[in-house]
Design a protein around this motif. Structure first.
Motif, short mmCIF file in Angstrom:
data_model
loop_
_atom_site.label_atom_id
_atom_site.label_comp_id
_atom_site.label_asym_id
_atom_site.label_seq_id
_atom_site.Cartn_x
_atom_site.Cartn_y
_atom_site.Cartn_z
N LYS A 38 0.83 -1.20 0.00
CA LYS A 38 0.00 0.00 0.00
C LYS A 38 0.87 1.25 0.00
CE LYS A 38 -4.24 -1.63 2.22
NZ LYS A 38 -5.28 -1.28 3.20
N ASP A 39 0.30 2.33 -0.48
CA ASP A 39 0.94 3.64 -0.38
C ASP A 39 0.56 4.19 1.00
OD1 ASP A 39 2.18 6.03 -0.76
OD2 ASP A 39 0.65 6.84 -2.12
N PHE A 40 1.30 3.73 2.01
CA PHE A 40 0.90 3.96 3.39
C PHE A 40 0.96 5.43 3.76
CE2 PHE A 40 2.02 4.21 7.95
CZ PHE A 40 0.85 3.68 8.46
N ASN A 41 -0.14 5.89 4.35
CA ASN A 41 -0.24 7.25 4.87
C ASN A 41 -0.49 7.16 6.36
OD1 ASN A 41 -1.65 9.79 5.75
ND2 ASN A 41 -1.21 10.38 3.63
N GLU A 50 -4.03 3.52 0.10
CA GLU A 50 -4.36 2.99 -1.23
C GLU A 50 -3.45 1.81 -1.59
OE1 GLU A 50 -4.35 4.51 -5.90
OE2 GLU A 50 -3.91 5.88 -4.25
N TRP A 51 -4.06 0.77 -2.19
CA TRP A 51 -3.29 -0.38 -2.63
C TRP A 51 -2.45 0.01 -3.85
CZ3 TRP A 51 -2.88 -4.91 -0.09
CH2 TRP A 51 -3.85 -5.20 0.87
N ILE A 52 -1.17 -0.43 -3.86
CA ILE A 52 -0.30 -0.15 -5.01
C ILE A 52 0.34 -1.42 -5.55
CG2 ILE A 52 0.24 2.21 -4.32
CD1 ILE A 52 2.87 1.18 -3.15
N GLY A 53 -0.04 -2.57 -5.03
CA GLY A 53 0.49 -3.83 -5.54
C GLY A 53 1.97 -4.00 -5.25
N LEU A 54 2.73 -4.33 -6.29
CA LEU A 54 4.16 -4.61 -6.15
C LEU A 54 5.04 -3.42 -6.52
CD1 LEU A 54 4.25 -8.21 -7.69
CD2 LEU A 54 4.14 -7.59 -5.27
N ASP A 55 4.46 -2.24 -6.63
CA ASP A 55 5.22 -1.05 -7.02
C ASP A 55 6.35 -0.75 -6.04
OD1 ASP A 55 3.55 -0.86 -9.14
OD2 ASP A 55 2.41 0.87 -8.41
N ALA A 56 6.08 -0.92 -4.75
CA ALA A 56 7.10 -0.64 -3.74
C ALA A 56 8.26 -1.63 -3.84
CB ALA A 56 6.49 -0.68 -2.34
N PHE A 57 7.94 -2.89 -4.17
CA PHE A 57 9.00 -3.89 -4.33
C PHE A 57 9.90 -3.52 -5.51
CE2 PHE A 57 5.88 -6.11 -1.84
CZ PHE A 57 6.61 -6.99 -1.05
N LYS A 58 9.28 -3.08 -6.61
CA LYS A 58 10.07 -2.67 -7.79
C LYS A 58 10.97 -1.49 -7.45
CE LYS A 58 6.46 -4.18 -11.02
NZ LYS A 58 5.46 -3.73 -12.04
N LEU A 266 8.38 1.35 1.96
CA LEU A 266 9.65 0.78 1.51
C LEU A 266 10.34 0.02 2.64
CD1 LEU A 266 11.09 3.68 -0.70
CD2 LEU A 266 9.56 1.80 -1.34
N ALA A 267 10.27 0.55 3.85
CA ALA A 267 10.88 -0.12 5.00
C ALA A 267 10.20 -1.46 5.26
CB ALA A 267 10.78 0.76 6.24
#
Length: 298
Positions: A38-41, A50-58, A266-267
């Motif tokens: 998620k795009d954690f706020n 909001e869900w962002i899938g695997l974007d943070a892993f990339k 990311l953490a």
């Protein structure tokens, strides 16, 4: 079954506290794993983000610093395994072979003490002892006319210092498990071997080590499971900017991007990566151990 529970209810009651600990502090935080996807706020919370899938892993796997800290983590843990893992085993055997009971107890007490010292205090001791200009060892070296040794400012000598400090801090405490395992070996085996003329080293090699082999294998597998994870205090406190090529590890990387930069997603990705790879290491080490020695933890 009810009758059995009623008879031994006190034993089951004793399990409530450890069960509550694991549920609250081990399984409860697993709910936060979804932050990695998620795009954690911080103000919206986990459910509102909001869900962002695997974007943070990339994004994480595209960072150069991530691979540098991953390399350092594996390197420091591997060297720690080579240096620190045999140390408590050797110490335990040496203590077990001592004939003087009072000297054995005194030695154990002295060896245990470093485990109870905070890494912050240990860091202060390290800088007082190994400091380049004001360290005790360098003061002695320069007094004899030799040049100062950069224990904490050159990355290669820092690495040696890091490993030796780790052995000093952990080896004594690690002997506890091995000493407990050693007490389970039948003493008649030692007596019979001594009657047959076996030297002390022969008795250690053919009786002591095989007798604690399951303990050694179990601890080795557990240590291999920690290859991808590393404590924060030791590299952060002993490390500095001049040796960051070696001291910057995954835990300090998570600290920088998580707490300092506020990039909690990311953490969490890095933390989840460490957990998954650690599980793979444990299962892989257990599988190899089962094939080679018929010993394992699963």
């Amino acid at each position: 079954m009810t009758r059995y529970l009623g008879r031994y209810w006190q034993l089951y009651a004793l399990l409530l506290l450890p069960l509550a600990y694991f549920i609250i502090f081990r399984y409860g935080p697993m709910y936060g794993i979804q932050i990695a996807f998620k795009d954690f706020n911080l103000f919206q919370g986990i459910n509102g983000s909001e869900w962002i899938g695997l974007d943070a892993f990339k994004e994480v796997f595209g960072m150069r610093d991530f691979y540098k800290t991953l390399r350092n983590t594996l390197m420091l843990n591997f060297l720690d395994l080579l240096v620190s893992f045999p140390a408590p085993l050797i110490l335990a055997i040496m203590l077990y072979e001592l004939r003087s009971a009072w000297f054995r107890k005194l030695s154990q007490t002295i060896l245990y003490i470093p485990h109870f010292i905070s890494w912050v205090i240990i860091g202060g001791i390290v800088y007082q002892v190994f400091g380049t200009q004001s360290g005790m060892i360098n003061n002695v070296i320069t007094a004899f006319g030799f040049p100062e040794v950069p224990f904490l400012t050159d990355k290669n000598t820092w690495l040696i210092t890091y490993l030796l400090v780790g052995v000093w801090q952990s080896a004594g405490w690690g002997t506890i498990i091995y000493l407990a395992a050693l007490t389970g070996i039948n003493k008649e085996l030692f007596e019979a071997a001594e009657v047959d003329g076996a030297t002390r080293m022969r008795r250690i090699w053919h009786i002591t080590l095989p007798g604690i082999k399951p303990t050694i294998v179990t601890l080795l597998i557990i240590n291999l499971g920690h290859m991808i994870s590393i404590g924060f205090e030791r590299p952060y406190i002993i490390g500095n900017t001049m040796v960051r090529d070696y001291s910057d590890v995954l835990s300090t990387f998570v600290y920088r991007i998580g707490l300092e930069s506020g990039q909690y997603t990311l953490a969490t990705v890095v933390g989840l990566f460490q957990a998954v790879v650690g599980l793979v290491f444990v299962l892989g080490a257990n599988f190899v151990s089962r094939k080679l020695t018929d010993e394992g933890i699963l």
